[in-house]
Design a protein around this motif. Structure first.
Motif, PDB file in Angstrom:
ATOM      1  N   ASP A  10       0.851  -1.189   0.000  1.00 17.80           N
ATOM      2  CA  ASP A  10       0.000   0.000   0.000  1.00 17.80           C
ATOM      3  C   ASP A  10       0.884   1.236   0.000  1.00 17.80           C
ATOM      4  O   ASP A  10       1.935   1.246   0.643  1.00 17.80           O
ATOM      5  CB  ASP A  10      -0.914   0.029   1.236  1.00 17.80           C
ATOM      6  CG  ASP A  10      -1.960  -1.056   1.208  1.00 17.80           C
ATOM      7  OD1 ASP A  10      -1.742  -2.105   1.833  1.00 17.80           O
ATOM      8  OD2 ASP A  10      -2.979  -0.852   0.533  1.00 17.80           O
ATOM      9  N   SER A  82      -4.755   6.847  -8.809  1.00 21.17           N
ATOM     10  CA  SER A  82      -5.141   5.909  -7.749  1.00 21.17           C
ATOM     11  C   SER A  82      -5.650   4.601  -8.339  1.00 21.17           C
ATOM     12  O   SER A  82      -6.216   4.564  -9.438  1.00 21.17           O
ATOM     13  CB  SER A  82      -6.228   6.524  -6.863  1.00 21.17           C
ATOM     14  OG  SER A  82      -5.740   7.643  -6.173  1.00 21.17           O
ATOM     15  N   VAL A  84      -4.935   0.003  -8.189  1.00 19.75           N
ATOM     16  CA  VAL A  84      -3.983  -1.057  -7.893  1.00 19.75           C
ATOM     17  C   VAL A  84      -3.087  -1.272  -9.106  1.00 19.75           C
ATOM     18  O   VAL A  84      -3.578  -1.353 -10.234  1.00 19.75           O
ATOM     19  CB  VAL A  84      -4.699  -2.370  -7.521  1.00 19.75           C
ATOM     20  CG1 VAL A  84      -3.683  -3.450  -7.159  1.00 19.75           C
ATOM     21  CG2 VAL A  84      -5.668  -2.134  -6.363  1.00 19.75           C
ATOM     22  N   THR A 102       0.186  -3.409  -5.840  1.00 19.99           N
ATOM     23  CA  THR A 102       0.409  -2.270  -4.942  1.00 19.99           C
ATOM     24  C   THR A 102      -0.802  -1.359  -5.050  1.00 19.99           C
ATOM     25  O   THR A 102      -1.146  -0.910  -6.145  1.00 19.99           O
ATOM     26  CB  THR A 102       1.673  -1.485  -5.319  1.00 19.99           C
ATOM     27  OG1 THR A 102       2.830  -2.277  -5.061  1.00 19.99           O
ATOM     28  CG2 THR A 102       1.765  -0.180  -4.524  1.00 19.99           C
ATOM     29  N   ARG A 103      -1.458  -1.116  -3.914  1.00 22.84           N
ATOM     30  CA  ARG A 103      -2.613  -0.218  -3.912  1.00 22.84           C
ATOM     31  C   ARG A 103      -2.126   1.201  -3.676  1.00 22.84           C
ATOM     32  O   ARG A 103      -1.580   1.511  -2.614  1.00 22.84           O
ATOM     33  CB  ARG A 103      -3.623  -0.614  -2.840  1.00 22.84           C
ATOM     34  CG  ARG A 103      -4.869   0.295  -2.825  1.00 22.84           C
ATOM     35  CD  ARG A 103      -5.921  -0.208  -1.849  1.00 22.84           C
ATOM     36  NE  ARG A 103      -6.394  -1.549  -2.214  1.00 22.84           N
ATOM     37  CZ  ARG A 103      -7.312  -1.797  -3.132  1.00 22.84           C
ATOM     38  NH1 ARG A 103      -7.884  -0.790  -3.784  1.00 22.84           N
ATOM     39  NH2 ARG A 103      -7.691  -3.035  -3.391  1.00 22.84           N
ATOM     40  N   THR A 105      -2.934   5.186  -3.391  1.00 24.05           N
ATOM     41  CA  THR A 105      -3.971   6.186  -3.114  1.00 24.05           C
ATOM     42  C   THR A 105      -3.334   7.558  -3.198  1.00 24.05           C
ATOM     43  O   THR A 105      -2.360   7.832  -2.477  1.00 24.05           O
ATOM     44  CB  THR A 105      -4.588   5.985  -1.721  1.00 24.05           C
ATOM     45  OG1 THR A 105      -5.130   4.663  -1.628  1.00 24.05           O
ATOM     46  CG2 THR A 105      -5.699   7.009  -1.474  1.00 24.05           C
TER      47      THR A 105
END
Lengths: 108, 114
Positions: A10, A82, A84, A102-103, A105
């Motif tokens: 993340d 934003s 994944v 990988t997320r 944001t």
């Protein structure tokens, strides 16, 4: 078969920041692709990059095949970045083996 | 730019029912694939298809699954008797060659088994 590991799992950034996403693979691959999965679930092709460096606008990718890793760089992040990010490698003939993603944001 | 298309975009079915997911690969491509993604997990390979036959399949692709290229444009995935755990996003992909070309993915079919 190959294992594909991505880091970090993340990542939270402010708009305008730069980011680096990493993909390690356990064995040599014939093909390496990066994808962006948008909020609607669609997989968008970013790069086909079995080796070397490519750039497309604010995104670039580098694969060092001899060391079995690839990096995705995002510069001047925007909220639309934003989602994944997946990397996937092909070993042998055909199937893509995906990492866990990988997320990312991006906050305004 | 050519793209892979999939229908339907969403499907809801009852456990035990048969479903057919449809895909139209890019027209000059030779290899066709199905992948699936259970919610919150990574994308997993199901099967690849070349020259009108399966060229590779995963452990997931058991006897409940089948693929077919019924004509020159469509590529289908059939699940004979759906289970709750078949609920997932199913992606079709195609490529010109297996090894040295990009696999292009369709937008996916979201399958929900109740």
């Amino acid at each position: 078969g190959i294992q594909v590991e991505q880091s970090p799992p993340d990542l939270i950034l402010q708009e305008g920041a730069n980011s680096t996403l990493r993909c390690n693979f356990s064995d040599s691959v014939n093909n390496l692709q990066w994808f962006h999965q948008n909020p609607w679930g669609q997989l968008i092709n970013l790069f086909y990059i079995p080796s070397g460096t490519k750039q497309n606008g604010r995104l670039s990718a580098t694969t060092v095949a001899t060391e079995r890793y690839s990096l995705l760089y995002i510069s001047s992040s925007q909220t639309t970045d934003s989602g994944v990010y997946f990397c996937a490698g092909v070993q042998g003939a055909q199937k893509l083996v995906f990492g866990q993603g990988t997320r990312l944001t991006i906050n305004p | 730019e050519p793209e892979v298309t999939q229908t339907p975009s969403h499907q809801v079915t009852q456990m035990g029912q048969e479903v057919i997911l449809r895909c139209v690969p890019i027209s000059n491509h030779l290899y066709f694939y199905w992948y699936r993604q259970i919610l919150g997990q990574k994308v997993e390979f199901l099967v690849s298809f070349y020259n009108n036959e399966i060229s590779e399949k995963s452990e997931i692709f058991d006897d409940q699954f089948s693929v077919e290229r019924p004509d020159g444009s469509n590529f289908t995935l059939k699940i004979r008797s759906t289970k709750l755990e078949d609920s997932a996003m199913y992606f079709c992909a195609s490529s010109g060659l297996a090894v040295k070309e990009t696999q292009y993915f369709g937008p996916g079919t979201r399958l929900l088994v109740l």
